[in-house]
Scaffold this motif. Structure first.
Motif, PDB file in Angstrom:
ATOM      1  N   UNK A  11      54.040  40.896  50.143  1.00 12.85           N
ATOM      2  CA  UNK A  11      53.965  41.874  49.012  1.00 12.85           C
ATOM      3  C   UNK A  11      53.909  42.824  49.846  1.00 12.85           C
ATOM      4  N   UNK A  12      54.191  43.444  51.157  1.00 10.89           N
ATOM      5  CA  UNK A  12      54.139  44.539  51.250  1.00 10.89           C
ATOM      6  C   UNK A  12      55.872  44.639  51.486  1.00 10.89           C
ATOM      7  N   UNK A  13      56.342  43.492  51.769  1.00  9.12           N
ATOM      8  CA  UNK A  13      57.787  44.159  51.541  1.00  9.12           C
ATOM      9  C   UNK A  13      58.880  44.270  50.057  1.00  9.12           C
ATOM     10  N   UNK A 149      39.966  40.461  48.316  1.00  8.43           N
ATOM     11  CA  UNK A 149      41.389  39.942  47.686  1.00  8.43           C
ATOM     12  C   UNK A 149      41.762  40.814  45.737  1.00  8.43           C
ATOM     13  N   UNK A 150      40.540  42.030  45.930  1.00 11.28           N
ATOM     14  CA  UNK A 150      41.142  42.369  44.604  1.00 11.28           C
ATOM     15  C   UNK A 150      42.451  43.175  44.123  1.00 11.28           C
ATOM     16  N   UNK A 151      42.802  43.001  45.977  1.00 15.59           N
ATOM     17  CA  UNK A 151      43.593  44.120  46.209  1.00 15.59           C
ATOM     18  C   UNK A 151      44.892  43.226  45.671  1.00 15.59           C
ATOM     19  N   UNK A 152      45.067  42.031  46.638  1.00 17.73           N
ATOM     20  CA  UNK A 152      46.246  40.438  47.012  1.00 17.73           C
ATOM     21  C   UNK A 152      46.169  40.293  45.332  1.00 17.73           C
ATOM     22  N   UNK A 158      51.482  42.296  39.924  1.00 20.42           N
ATOM     23  CA  UNK A 158      52.979  43.568  39.858  1.00 20.42           C
ATOM     24  C   UNK A 158      53.651  42.962  39.978  1.00 20.42           C
ATOM     25  N   UNK A 159      53.755  41.636  41.226  1.00 18.69           N
ATOM     26  CA  UNK A 159      54.912  40.953  41.523  1.00 18.69           C
ATOM     27  C   UNK A 159      55.490  39.872  40.392  1.00 18.69           C
ATOM     28  N   UNK A 169      56.146  33.462  47.074  1.00 11.76           N
ATOM     29  CA  UNK A 169      54.709  34.411  46.501  1.00 11.76           C
ATOM     30  C   UNK A 169      54.924  34.947  45.138  1.00 11.76           C
ATOM     31  N   UNK A 170      56.259  35.845  44.784  1.00 10.47           N
ATOM     32  CA  UNK A 170      56.824  35.581  43.507  1.00 10.47           C
ATOM     33  C   UNK A 170      57.300  34.534  42.956  1.00 10.47           C
TER      34      UNK A 170
END
Length: 178
Positions: A11-13, A149-152, A158-159, A169-170
């Motif tokens: 996510x951060x990447x 969790x809501x942010x994750x 978004x991904x 993850x994507x």
């Protein structure tokens, strides 16, 4: 390698950070003595995330705690029974030594520009509703970053909407959220 850490790193990447998992911070013998633990192993930060354009440096603890009681706000008080789990948050002298040494190491390695002020944060996957509100208040008061969790889930959404990216993850986000 922890799966939740890997998910958060992806996510951060995707948000433009370079990320290092399991970053070991060197403390001097003098620092270890001052902390009352001369034989302390090198502290390890779950994720170090750096966004070069913004000069933003994050030192992140990652706790999924799925299928458990979740993160408890009380564990972030220095005298709490569970405070040993979150030493960087509950021991100011340790936090100062580790974050200072982190910056020194990254500057020496020329891995960061300038001398960024590191932000301490927690990314977690589960907490009860009452704990979530208490965590938000405690972290805001301390100036720490909190990603729940809501942010994750929002970042995964978004991904899912972005173009093809060959990251686990994507792929999972696209399968579940499209």
């Amino acid at each position: 390698m922890d799966a939740f850490e890997q998910l958060v790193a992806d996510i951060f990447r995707a948000k433009g950070y370079w990320v290092h998992q399991g970053y070991k911070v060197e403390l001097s013998a003098g620092q270890k003595r001052a902390l009352g633990n001369p034989s302390m192993p090198r502290p390890e930060i779950d994720l170090v995330a750096y966004r070069p354009g913004a000069g933003e440096l994050l030192a992140l603890e990652c706790k999924s705690y799925f299928d458990s009681g979740g993160v408890h706000a009380r564990d972030f008080e220095s005298d709490a029974r569970g405070s040993g789990r979150y030493k960087m948050f509950t021991r100011p002298e340790l936090r100062e030594a580790v974050l200072g040494s982190l910056v020194d190491q990254l500057v020496e390695a020329k891995a960061v520009a300038g001398s960024p002020a590191p932000l301490l944060g927690l990314v977690f996957g589960h907490a009860t509703a009452g704990n979530q509100a208490q965590l938000e208040a405690r972290f805001a008061e301390a100036g720490w970053q909190l990603y729940g969790p809501a942010w994750v889930c929002g970042e995964l959404r978004t991904m899912a909407g972005q173009s093809y990216d060959n990251k686990v993850a994507a792929m999972v986000a696209k399968l579940l959220l499209r």
